[in-house]
Design a protein around this motif. Structure first.
Motif, short mmCIF file in Angstrom:
data_model
loop_
_atom_site.label_atom_id
_atom_site.label_comp_id
_atom_site.label_asym_id
_atom_site.label_seq_id
_atom_site.Cartn_x
_atom_site.Cartn_y
_atom_site.Cartn_z
N SER A 1 0.83 -1.20 0.00
CA SER A 1 0.00 0.00 0.00
C SER A 1 0.87 1.26 0.00
CB SER A 1 -0.92 -0.02 1.22
OG SER A 1 -1.64 1.17 1.30
N ARG A 2 1.92 1.24 0.81
CA ARG A 2 2.84 2.38 0.88
C ARG A 2 3.50 2.62 -0.47
NH1 ARG A 2 5.66 5.29 4.83
NH2 ARG A 2 7.84 5.63 4.33
N MET A 3 3.93 1.54 -1.13
CA MET A 3 4.55 1.65 -2.44
C MET A 3 3.58 2.26 -3.45
SD MET A 3 6.09 -1.37 -4.86
CE MET A 3 4.51 -1.82 -5.57
N ARG A 4 2.35 1.79 -3.45
CA ARG A 4 1.34 2.30 -4.38
C ARG A 4 1.06 3.78 -4.12
NH1 ARG A 4 -2.39 -2.57 -3.41
NH2 ARG A 4 -1.65 -4.07 -4.93
N THR A 5 1.05 4.18 -2.86
CA THR A 5 0.80 5.58 -2.51
C THR A 5 1.89 6.48 -3.08
OG1 THR A 5 -0.28 4.90 -0.47
CG2 THR A 5 0.44 7.19 -0.59
N PHE A 6 3.14 6.06 -2.94
CA PHE A 6 4.25 6.85 -3.48
C PHE A 6 4.18 6.94 -5.00
CE2 PHE A 6 6.17 6.30 0.70
CZ PHE A 6 6.81 7.52 0.88
N ILE A 7 3.79 5.84 -5.65
CA ILE A 7 3.66 5.83 -7.11
C ILE A 7 2.55 6.79 -7.54
CG2 ILE A 7 2.97 4.42 -9.10
CD1 ILE A 7 4.47 2.08 -7.72
N ILE B 1 9.99 2.04 -3.36
CA ILE B 1 9.61 1.00 -4.31
C ILE B 1 10.65 -0.12 -4.30
CG2 ILE B 1 9.17 0.52 -6.74
CD1 ILE B 1 8.33 3.49 -7.03
N GLN B 2 11.92 0.25 -4.27
CA GLN B 2 12.99 -0.75 -4.25
C GLN B 2 13.00 -1.55 -2.94
OE1 GLN B 2 16.30 1.80 -5.23
NE2 GLN B 2 16.29 1.10 -7.36
N ARG B 3 12.60 -0.91 -1.86
CA ARG B 3 12.53 -1.60 -0.57
C ARG B 3 11.50 -2.73 -0.62
NH1 ARG B 3 11.84 2.69 2.62
NH2 ARG B 3 14.07 3.03 2.60
N ALA B 4 10.41 -2.51 -1.35
CA ALA B 4 9.39 -3.55 -1.48
C ALA B 4 9.98 -4.79 -2.14
CB ALA B 4 8.20 -3.03 -2.27
N ALA B 5 10.87 -4.61 -3.12
CA ALA B 5 11.50 -5.76 -3.78
C ALA B 5 12.49 -6.43 -2.84
CB ALA B 5 12.20 -5.31 -5.05
N THR B 6 13.24 -5.63 -2.10
CA THR B 6 14.22 -6.17 -1.16
C THR B 6 13.54 -7.03 -0.10
OG1 THR B 6 15.55 -4.19 -1.46
CG2 THR B 6 16.08 -5.55 0.43
N VAL C 1 7.35 -7.59 -3.83
CA VAL C 1 7.18 -7.60 -5.28
C VAL C 1 8.48 -8.07 -5.92
CG1 VAL C 1 5.43 -5.78 -5.36
CG2 VAL C 1 7.84 -5.17 -5.46
N HIS C 2 8.41 -8.43 -7.19
CA HIS C 2 9.58 -8.90 -7.93
C HIS C 2 10.45 -7.71 -8.32
CE1 HIS C 2 11.92 -11.03 -10.98
NE2 HIS C 2 11.55 -12.14 -10.35
N SER C 3 11.74 -7.95 -8.39
CA SER C 3 12.67 -6.86 -8.72
C SER C 3 12.45 -6.33 -10.14
CB SER C 3 14.11 -7.33 -8.55
OG SER C 3 14.35 -8.46 -9.36
N ASN C 4 12.01 -7.19 -11.06
CA ASN C 4 11.74 -6.73 -12.43
C ASN C 4 10.57 -5.75 -12.46
OD1 ASN C 4 13.74 -8.43 -13.23
ND2 ASN C 4 12.45 -9.82 -14.39
N LEU C 5 9.58 -5.97 -11.62
CA LEU C 5 8.44 -5.06 -11.53
C LEU C 5 8.91 -3.68 -11.08
CD1 LEU C 5 4.92 -5.66 -10.29
CD2 LEU C 5 6.21 -3.89 -9.15
N VAL C 6 9.81 -3.67 -10.11
CA VAL C 6 10.36 -2.40 -9.61
C VAL C 6 11.12 -1.67 -10.71
CG1 VAL C 6 12.02 -1.41 -8.00
CG2 VAL C 6 10.47 -3.19 -7.23
N ALA C 7 11.95 -2.40 -11.43
CA ALA C 7 12.73 -1.79 -12.51
C ALA C 7 11.80 -1.22 -13.57
CB ALA C 7 13.67 -2.82 -13.12
N ARG C 8 10.76 -1.97 -13.90
CA ARG C 8 9.82 -1.53 -14.93
C ARG C 8 9.06 -0.27 -14.48
NH1 ARG C 8 7.04 -6.01 -15.24
NH2 ARG C 8 5.25 -5.31 -14.04
N LYS C 9 8.58 -0.27 -13.23
CA LYS C 9 7.82 0.88 -12.72
C LYS C 9 8.68 2.14 -12.72
CE LYS C 9 3.91 -0.93 -10.85
NZ LYS C 9 2.60 -0.59 -11.34
N ILE C 10 9.90 2.03 -12.20
CA ILE C 10 10.78 3.20 -12.11
C ILE C 10 11.14 3.69 -13.51
CG2 ILE C 10 13.07 3.98 -11.38
CD1 ILE C 10 12.72 2.15 -8.92
#
Length: 89
Positions: free
Chosen positions: A26-32, A58-63, A67-76
């Protein structure tokens, strides 16, 4: 309901982890959403600042495995490209 003590403990652990992961997501989505709102308003400086704050979150969520790290890379990547397009438009 589980009768074995270890199974009861597993249920408690799962509930805690699920709550923690839901909060992280939820926190990640809010920042996005903050970045997307700044892009929609056409404010490049505000969008850049929002992305700088959002990126580590967003990267913390992957760590943490939410979420998957590829999702983070794609979003950013997509957010930053939208901010770049904002400058030329």
């Amino acid at each position: 309901m589980a009768n074995i003590a270890s199974a009861r403990k597993r249920i408690r652990q799962t509930e805690r982890r699920t709550a923690r992961n839901t909060a992280r997501m939820s926190r990640m989505r809010t920042f996005i959403k903050k970045v997307e709102t700044a892009i929609a308003n056409g404010n490049k400086d505000e969008a850049n600042a929002a992305l700088k704050v959002a990126q580590p979150e967003i990267q913390r969520a992957a760590t943490k495995g939410v979420v998957h790290s590829n999702l983070v890379a794609r979003k950013i990547s997509r957010l930053s490209s939208r901010i770049k397009a904002l400058a030329s438009a």
